[in-house]
Design a protein around this motif. Structure first.
Motif, PDB file in Angstrom:
ATOM      1  N   MET A  16       0.795  -1.222   0.000  1.00 38.59           N
ATOM      2  CA  MET A  16       0.000   0.000   0.000  1.00 38.59           C
ATOM      3  C   MET A  16       0.833   1.278   0.000  1.00 38.59           C
ATOM      4  SD  MET A  16      -3.262  -0.706   2.475  1.00 38.59           S
ATOM      5  CE  MET A  16      -3.870   0.944   2.122  1.00 38.59           C
ATOM      6  N   ALA A  17       2.134   1.158   0.225  1.00 38.78           N
ATOM      7  CA  ALA A  17       2.982   2.343   0.398  1.00 38.78           C
ATOM      8  C   ALA A  17       2.858   3.366  -0.733  1.00 38.78           C
ATOM      9  CB  ALA A  17       4.435   1.923   0.603  1.00 38.78           C
ATOM     10  N   PRO A  18       2.958   2.948  -2.005  1.00 40.91           N
ATOM     11  CA  PRO A  18       2.836   3.961  -3.078  1.00 40.91           C
ATOM     12  C   PRO A  18       1.500   4.689  -3.053  1.00 40.91           C
ATOM     13  CG  PRO A  18       3.749   1.917  -3.932  1.00 40.91           C
ATOM     14  CD  PRO A  18       3.255   1.615  -2.559  1.00 40.91           C
ATOM     15  N   MET A  19       0.402   3.954  -2.801  1.00 43.85           N
ATOM     16  CA  MET A  19      -0.921   4.585  -2.752  1.00 43.85           C
ATOM     17  C   MET A  19      -1.007   5.568  -1.593  1.00 43.85           C
ATOM     18  SD  MET A  19      -4.703   2.842  -2.279  1.00 43.85           S
ATOM     19  CE  MET A  19      -4.557   2.662  -0.495  1.00 43.85           C
ATOM     20  N   LEU A  20      -0.481   5.175  -0.431  1.00 42.02           N
ATOM     21  CA  LEU A  20      -0.518   6.059   0.728  1.00 42.02           C
ATOM     22  C   LEU A  20       0.266   7.339   0.470  1.00 42.02           C
ATOM     23  CD1 LEU A  20      -0.031   3.441   3.586  1.00 42.02           C
ATOM     24  CD2 LEU A  20      -2.146   4.626   2.963  1.00 42.02           C
ATOM     25  N   GLU A  21       1.423   7.201  -0.174  1.00 41.04           N
ATOM     26  CA  GLU A  21       2.249   8.381  -0.422  1.00 41.04           C
ATOM     27  C   GLU A  21       1.594   9.312  -1.434  1.00 41.04           C
ATOM     28  OE1 GLU A  21       6.934   9.569  -0.789  1.00 41.04           O
ATOM     29  OE2 GLU A  21       6.340   7.491  -1.154  1.00 41.04           O
ATOM     30  N   ARG A  22       1.070   8.739  -2.514  1.00 45.19           N
ATOM     31  CA  ARG A  22       0.397   9.584  -3.513  1.00 45.19           C
ATOM     32  C   ARG A  22      -0.818  10.265  -2.914  1.00 45.19           C
ATOM     33  NH1 ARG A  22       1.416   5.404  -7.326  1.00 45.19           N
ATOM     34  NH2 ARG A  22      -0.674   4.577  -6.937  1.00 45.19           N
ATOM     35  N   GLY A  23      -1.591   9.509  -2.137  1.00 41.93           N
ATOM     36  CA  GLY A  23      -2.784  10.094  -1.524  1.00 41.93           C
ATOM     37  C   GLY A  23      -2.450  11.239  -0.591  1.00 41.93           C
ATOM     38  N   ALA A  24      -1.401  11.053   0.221  1.00 42.38           N
ATOM     39  CA  ALA A  24      -1.000  12.118   1.140  1.00 42.38           C
ATOM     40  C   ALA A  24      -0.477  13.329   0.376  1.00 42.38           C
ATOM     41  CB  ALA A  24       0.053  11.597   2.114  1.00 42.38           C
ATOM     42  N   HIS A 232      -4.088   7.757  -9.109  1.00 46.66           N
ATOM     43  CA  HIS A 232      -4.339   7.468  -7.701  1.00 46.66           C
ATOM     44  C   HIS A 232      -5.710   6.826  -7.517  1.00 46.66           C
ATOM     45  CE1 HIS A 232      -4.451   7.787  -3.388  1.00 46.66           C
ATOM     46  NE2 HIS A 232      -5.543   8.529  -3.445  1.00 46.66           N
ATOM     47  N   LEU A 233      -6.722   7.354  -8.182  1.00 48.73           N
ATOM     48  CA  LEU A 233      -8.062   6.809  -8.028  1.00 48.73           C
ATOM     49  C   LEU A 233      -8.136   5.378  -8.553  1.00 48.73           C
ATOM     50  CD1 LEU A 233     -10.445   9.790  -8.850  1.00 48.73           C
ATOM     51  CD2 LEU A 233      -9.482   9.073  -6.680  1.00 48.73           C
ATOM     52  N   HIS A 234      -7.406   5.087  -9.608  1.00 48.80           N
ATOM     53  CA  HIS A 234      -7.378   3.711 -10.114  1.00 48.80           C
ATOM     54  C   HIS A 234      -6.805   2.777  -9.053  1.00 48.80           C
ATOM     55  CE1 HIS A 234      -6.156   0.193 -12.493  1.00 48.80           C
ATOM     56  NE2 HIS A 234      -7.102   0.557 -13.346  1.00 48.80           N
ATOM     57  N   THR A 235      -5.757   3.217  -8.376  1.00 54.30           N
ATOM     58  CA  THR A 235      -5.164   2.404  -7.315  1.00 54.30           C
ATOM     59  C   THR A 235      -6.134   2.231  -6.155  1.00 54.30           C
ATOM     60  OG1 THR A 235      -2.972   3.247  -7.920  1.00 54.30           O
ATOM     61  CG2 THR A 235      -3.171   2.171  -5.785  1.00 54.30           C
ATOM     62  N   VAL A 236      -6.812   3.308  -5.775  1.00 55.84           N
ATOM     63  CA  VAL A 236      -7.776   3.247  -4.668  1.00 55.84           C
ATOM     64  C   VAL A 236      -8.911   2.285  -5.002  1.00 55.84           C
ATOM     65  CG1 VAL A 236      -9.538   4.571  -3.422  1.00 55.84           C
ATOM     66  CG2 VAL A 236      -7.255   5.526  -3.756  1.00 55.84           C
TER      67      VAL A 236
END
Length: 288
Positions: A16-24, A232-236
């Motif tokens: 999840m790290a890449p998604m968390l970083e992009r989201g933040a 990011h939304l695709h990852t979410v």
């Protein structure tokens, strides 16, 4: 093969790290407002040490270091892959001399973290089974006059109109309901988990702190969004599709599959109506 629900409540933080970083990173405008508000409550010149509890990849760690230029900031997390990203981020931003990382499991390791003038716990407390013990530990760590800021609650992210022209209207409302069930099961499986009424003001007071104000901060990225937001939304949505497998009706799962298809004209990659809207609430309390 149908997976057991327990399998879908386990969180792989490295994945999840890449998604968390992009989201933040997308949320930086919101977090800048929150950090500036904390700077009004606690003058930056008086803050010498900050704990960022549940720091994740360090986006907020470095933002706090920038907002409070006289403070050393400690990124605290139980996931080494996330702390690696926090260290790398601090180095990139020239903050490595003021940012440390500590791998710790809370509440058990809270006493090892050292004193602080400010403790920021951003969407971290709901990943700790015994929340009362964690808050009591925070209270012991705070120096006199020190401030704790919890980010919990607010409004769930929304990304799509109520009727997207696929399936039944109200997809995200049904996804939110299924995610709430997932969240309840996830919390029940945490070590030392205890159910609490999520009255954060009362829980902070029970920890021996003096509750202060609470404010909500809005993140509003309207349509049309940038390619970075679409990615990011695709990852979410991919994470949502996997985590909620077996919890949604088949027709809603089929719609999610279409949304995730990059070739589908009604998918997330091509829709003109996707957006990102969320609100985060920051609850504060002070040690007398």
């Amino acid at each position: 093969m149908t997976r057991n629900h327990h399998d879908t409540t386990r969180i792989d933080w490295a994945e999840m790290a890449p998604m968390l970083e992009r989201g933040a990173e997308l949320g930086i405008p919101l977090y800048r407002q929150a950090a500036a508000w904390l700077g009004e409550l606690t003058p930056p010149a008086t803050v010498r040490r900050i704990l960022d509890v549940g720091s994740g990849p360090g986006v907020l760690t470095t933002l706090l270091a920038q907002t409070f230029p006289y403070a050393d900031v400690v990124a605290v997390d139980a996931a080494p892959p996330l702390l690696e990203r926090a260290r790398a981020r601090a180095e990139r931003l020239g903050l490595a001399d003021r940012v440390q990382t500590v791998c710790a499991e809370l509440p058990g390791d809270v006493a090892t973290l050292g004193e602080a003038d400010l403790i920021w716990a951003g969407n971290a407390l709901h990943h700790i089974g015994d929340q009362r013990a964690a808050l009591a530990g925070f209270a012991r760590l705070l120096r006199p006059g020190g401030l704790v800021a919890l980010v919990e609650g607010g409004l769930t992210e929304r990304h799509l109109p109520r009727d997207i022209g696929l399936g039944r209207p109200g997809l995200e409302s049904r996804v939110e309901a299924a995610r709430a069930e997932w969240f309840t099961e996830m919390r029940a499986e945490l070590p030392g988990a205890a159910r609490e009424t999520e009255d954060w003001r009362a829980l902070l007071a029970a920890a021996g702190l003096t509750p202060g104000g609470a404010r909500s901060f809005l993140l509003d990225i309207p349509a049309p969004v940038t390619p970075a937001v679409r990615e990011h939304l695709h990852t979410v949505f991919t994470r949502t599709r996997d985590a909620l497998e077996g919890r949604l009706a088949d027709d809603d799962t089929a719609v999610l599959d279409r949304l995730l298809d990059p070739e589908d004209p009604q998918g997330l990659a091509r829709r003109p109506d996707v957006y990102l809207l969320a609100a985060h609430t920051v609850h504060t309390a002070r040690r007398g």
